[in-house]
Design a protein around this motif. Structure first.
Motif, PDB file in Angstrom:
ATOM      1  N   PHE A 316     -58.517  36.894  49.284  1.00 32.34           N
ATOM      2  CA  PHE A 316     -58.048  35.797  48.776  1.00 32.34           C
ATOM      3  C   PHE A 316     -57.004  37.798  48.379  1.00 32.34           C
ATOM      4  CE2 PHE A 316     -60.887  33.671  47.726  1.00 32.34           C
ATOM      5  CZ  PHE A 316     -60.273  32.043  48.299  1.00 32.34           C
ATOM      6  N   ALA A 317     -55.268  37.555  48.530  1.00 28.71           N
ATOM      7  CA  ALA A 317     -54.568  38.027  48.221  1.00 28.71           C
ATOM      8  C   ALA A 317     -53.124  37.819  48.375  1.00 28.71           C
ATOM      9  CB  ALA A 317     -54.489  39.757  49.726  1.00 28.71           C
ATOM     10  N   MET A 318     -52.795  38.377  47.487  1.00 26.90           N
ATOM     11  CA  MET A 318     -51.033  38.539  47.236  1.00 26.90           C
ATOM     12  C   MET A 318     -50.340  38.861  48.217  1.00 26.90           C
ATOM     13  SD  MET A 318     -49.954  36.959  44.250  1.00 26.90           S
ATOM     14  CE  MET A 318     -48.518  36.823  43.503  1.00 26.90           C
ATOM     15  N   LEU A 376     -38.713  38.323  45.296  1.00 30.21           N
ATOM     16  CA  LEU A 376     -37.238  39.039  45.043  1.00 30.21           C
ATOM     17  C   LEU A 376     -37.374  40.278  44.404  1.00 30.21           C
ATOM     18  CD1 LEU A 376     -34.489  36.589  44.822  1.00 30.21           C
ATOM     19  CD2 LEU A 376     -35.189  38.499  47.226  1.00 30.21           C
ATOM     20  N   PHE A 377     -38.496  39.630  42.775  1.00 33.73           N
ATOM     21  CA  PHE A 377     -38.394  41.500  42.509  1.00 33.73           C
ATOM     22  C   PHE A 377     -40.089  41.834  42.124  1.00 33.73           C
ATOM     23  CE2 PHE A 377     -34.794  37.638  40.966  1.00 33.73           C
ATOM     24  CZ  PHE A 377     -33.923  38.993  41.265  1.00 33.73           C
ATOM     25  N   GLY A 378     -40.842  40.744  42.886  1.00 32.15           N
ATOM     26  CA  GLY A 378     -42.055  41.718  42.563  1.00 32.15           C
ATOM     27  C   GLY A 378     -42.621  42.710  43.128  1.00 32.15           C
ATOM     28  N   PRO A 379     -43.844  43.305  42.899  1.00 37.88           N
ATOM     29  CA  PRO A 379     -43.588  44.621  43.835  1.00 37.88           C
ATOM     30  C   PRO A 379     -43.899  44.711  45.437  1.00 37.88           C
ATOM     31  CG  PRO A 379     -45.490  43.818  42.425  1.00 37.88           C
ATOM     32  CD  PRO A 379     -44.554  42.476  42.767  1.00 37.88           C
ATOM     33  N   ALA A 380     -43.715  45.555  45.749  1.00 39.04           N
ATOM     34  CA  ALA A 380     -43.613  45.530  47.327  1.00 39.04           C
ATOM     35  C   ALA A 380     -44.687  45.378  47.689  1.00 39.04           C
ATOM     36  CB  ALA A 380     -42.665  47.199  47.923  1.00 39.04           C
ATOM     37  N   GLU A 381     -46.145  45.242  47.650  1.00 38.30           N
ATOM     38  CA  GLU A 381     -46.825  45.149  48.462  1.00 38.30           C
ATOM     39  C   GLU A 381     -47.315  43.280  48.420  1.00 38.30           C
ATOM     40  OE1 GLU A 381     -48.690  46.224  44.621  1.00 38.30           O
ATOM     41  OE2 GLU A 381     -47.257  46.796  46.274  1.00 38.30           O
ATOM     42  N   TRP A 382     -46.776  43.349  47.723  1.00 41.65           N
ATOM     43  CA  TRP A 382     -45.964  41.645  47.832  1.00 41.65           C
ATOM     44  C   TRP A 382     -45.305  40.370  49.011  1.00 41.65           C
ATOM     45  CZ3 TRP A 382     -45.557  39.077  42.236  1.00 41.65           C
ATOM     46  CH2 TRP A 382     -46.385  38.977  41.144  1.00 41.65           C
TER      47      TRP A 382
END
Length: 710
Positions: A316-318, A376-382
């Motif tokens: 599982f990952a974001m 749009l506004f989450g961390p770059a790795e999302w």
């Protein structure tokens, strides 16, 4: 006098009407058409490949097939790697980002199908796995095409009649803009995404888009079953259609989350064209807003099961590029908003609402907005599009993200006819008749208005990004089917035009099949080669010869992002960059490598860190320009010539760094002239490129990293 004739014997079995034989005949024709054209395309491609002199790249070994795109090699490579492993899922690949490899997030239905077909081929023939997977790759998309149409056409026949269902199948088989999603030489997930997303919307339409009949009998078609009138379903029937739409939508979300997200938004916009506040129907019709919840909950349940099947218990990952719980939450929110908007009266749906209604719609808007906000506004790795380098790469250099508008302006008639045939004429007629109509809306408008809206929206998306062409063609086909089904029963004058349109579509299908056969026959003797086939054949031969030269050595190459899956598939050679979003690290290092100054330290450090053995570049400014543009966002010819990529491509004169030297034998393979034998004589083709051997260990303080264990 002659004796009286014996009385005729009456059969104890009632005569079977012709319509009972139509489904069996349809299945047979469908199977024959798909099998014939699949075999013909495969034979033509192999015959063209054998026109090369010599026909076999490696003497004594049979020439493998080529596939005219990158993605098929990736799918086939993942299938072979999965078969070689002890598992039933593959979540990591060494195809690129050499030598480390990277995560793989593609969905598994296509991989599992390829593996199952290849396993059956091995059991029947005893072939090696590589050959069995290759043959499975040719037949897997035709198999999905048959299953899709064999399920879709009977469903359409039940509601619309066998003639509209047959026309749907015929156009899906012959219209290039749609049928190419199931091309035998292009095993990919696009056809699966197209089939599930399109049929999800079709099921919503057959379910009335929220409208139901209140006990009135369905209009009669005269008992023929050929073309049934467009009519609203009963509430229980509508619920079943919405449930089926949710299941198909959940599968579409599993197969391609971003594609389904766009489809979800466009479906909501299309549904808005028949809200009670927009389309008041007669007293026999009633709007059931709760049906949208059936759609969302059934779809989310399927998507959740698929998510667990893909990732449980430890992957599982974001990652918001693929199926994820936030997509289900967004779906719930959209459904709740549709329930709210569809529960009001004409133009005043906000009046008379209870506090609970407003609480639900505020929650729905919040749920629907959660996914876009996270992207749009989450961390770059999302999400990978947070990366400016990948943004510039997608926008400027990946074909499927390029606008279709340029092709339309360049050749409007050719562009429209190649993708849609005569279907835009029918779509324009439908839109015009709806706009001009001043009568009270009929039941058929519940289907026609959303179908027009969805087709227009997908065409606009196609003009922005060519990747939406399959969906634009699919919605055009569906709209045309609805128009024909409605035109027969709308008026006597329209009935005449409808049967004339059927004749035009039959002629279009016949011409499309004839042109395909003609092109493939000419391709088989190298007289007329489809776009990309020649370069795919040459690139395959180059990869095979490099693989032979590499032997058991582990080569890691930079500069071959376009051919990364092909090199790995044919030769086991690993590359750094590739055109896949999971490989951002590879793109960053490859870009930094070629954008570095010829005497700089960054390139040699990357080469040492990754144990790179070779660099490839074509003698033109295309690749240096690509690297410079996605690296810094700007492109200047003078600056390009001062980069390592520009120096290697020959854009500027000057000595190469001491740790880079031209590899003559491998460059000779890359620049080898090829000859193809045709009935008109020999035709020469030249593959160009330069190969350099990298020895970063020759530089002081250069360190290398051992190859990780697979």
């Amino acid at each position: 006098m002659p004796p009286d004739p014996a009385p005729a014997r009456l059969s104890s079995r009632p005569a079977r009407p012709l319509s009972r034989w139509i489904p069996a005949a349809g299945f047979l024709l469908l199977l024959v058409h798909i099998a014939f054209f699949t075999g013909h395309t495969d034979r033509s491609a192999r015959a063209f490949d054998a026109c090369a002199v010599p026909p076999n790249t490696i003497a004594g070994l049979p020439e493998p097939r080529f596939f005219p795109d990158n993605d098929p090699y990736a799918w086939l490579s993942h299938t072979r790697d999965l078969m070689a492993s002890d598992g039933w899922r593959i979540r990591w690949t060494f195809m690129d980002n050499a030598p480390y490899g990277r995560e793989m997030h593609w969905s598994h239905p296509l991989i599992w199908t390829l593996r199952g077909m290849a396993t059956g081929i091995i059991a029947a023939t005893g072939w090696p796995a590589a050959r069995a997977v290759e043959l499975a790759g040719v037949w897997v998309m035709p198999l999905f095409q048959f299953l899709f149409l064999a399920l879709a056409c009977p469903l359409l026949a039940r509601r619309l009649g066998w003639l509209p269902a047959g026309l749907f199948g015929l156009m899906a088989l012959t219209l290039g803009g749609f049928a190419n999603a199931f091309h035998p030489l292009l095993p990919d997930h696009h056809g699966l995404q197209l089939a599930t997303a399109l049929m999800s919307f079709v099921c919503l339409q057959l379910g009335g888009m929220g409208w139901t009949r209140t006990g009135m009998p369905r209009p009669s078609d005269g008992g023929s079953g050929a073309i049934r009138p467009l009519a609203l379903p009963l509430p229980a029937e509508a619920r079943r259609w919405f449930f089926a739409a949710g299941i198909l939508g959940g599968l579409a979300l599993w197969l391609g989350a971003t594609v389904w997200l766009f489809g979800l938004a466009l479906t909501a916009l299309a549904a808005a064209t028949v809200f009670p506040g927009v389309l008041p129907l007669s007293s026999h019709a009633r709007y059931q807003p709760a049906l949208w919840r059936v759609w969302a909950w059934s779809g989310a349940a399927v998507a959740a099961a698929a998510w667990l099947l893909e990732y449980a218990p430890s992957h599982f990952a974001m990652r918001l590029e693929v199926n994820h719980p936030l997509f289900w939450l967004c779906w719930f929110g959209v459904a709740e908003c549709l329930c709210f908007a569809g529960g009001g009266k004409r133009w005043t749906f906000w009046r008379g609402r209870r506090a609970a209604d407003w609480i639900r719609v505020v929650g729905g808007v919040s749920c629907a907005a959660a996914l876009p906000a996270a992207v749009l506004f989450g961390p770059a790795e999302w999400h990978h599009l947070h990366d400016p380098l990948l943004q510039r790469l997608h926008a400027g250099f990946i074909t499927e993200f390029q606008p279709g508008w340029a092709a339309l302006v360049k050749d409007p008639a050719g562009f429209l006819f190649t993708n849609f045939g005569f279907l835009p004429l029918f779509a324009a007629a439908a839109a015009g008749s709806i706009v001009r109509s001043r009568k009270r809306p009929e039941d058929a408008d519940v289907l026609l208005r959303p179908a027009v809206a969805l087709a227009v929206l997908y065409v606009l998306l196609m003009l922005l990004q060519i990747r939406w062409g399959f969906f634009a063609a699919g919605t055009m086909i569906w709209l045309t089917v609805l128009l024909l089904a409605d035109g027969v029963h709308r008026s006597r004058r329209l009935r005449t035009w409808t049967f004339a349109a059927v004749g035009i579509l039959l002629l279009q299908a016949f011409v499309a099949d004839a042109l395909r056969l003609r092109l493939e026959r000419r391709t088989a003797v190298a007289l007329e080669v489809p776009s990309g086939w020649l370069q795919a054949s040459l690139a395959k031969r180059r990869a095979l010869q490099w693989g032979l030269a590499a032997g058991t050595n582990q080569w890691r190459m930079v500069g071959l992002a376009t051919e990364a899956p092909m090199l790995y598939y044919y030769a086991g050679i690993r590359t750094v960059a590739s055109y896949y979003w999971e490989n951002a690290d590879g793109w960053h290092d490859e870009t930094d490598f070629f954008a570095d100054d010829p005497g700089g330290r960054q390139a040699v450090e990357i080469a040492a860190k990754r144990n790179l053995t070779h660099a490839f570049i074509q003698p033109s400014d295309f690749l240096p320009r690509l690297y410079m543009t996605i690296h810094s966002g700007t492109y200047q010819l003078a600056a390009l010539r001062q980069t390592l990529g520009g120096r290697l491509a020959g854009a500027s004169e000057g000595p190469l760094p001491a740790w880079i030297r031209r590899d003559g034998p491998l460059s000779a393979i890359a620049e080898k002239p090829y000859t193809f034998r045709t009935p008109e004589g020999l035709i020469g083709e030249l593959s160009n490129g330069r190969v350099f051997r990298l020895t970063p260990s020759d530089m002081p303080a250069a360190t290398s990293t051992p190859d990780p264990a697979p």
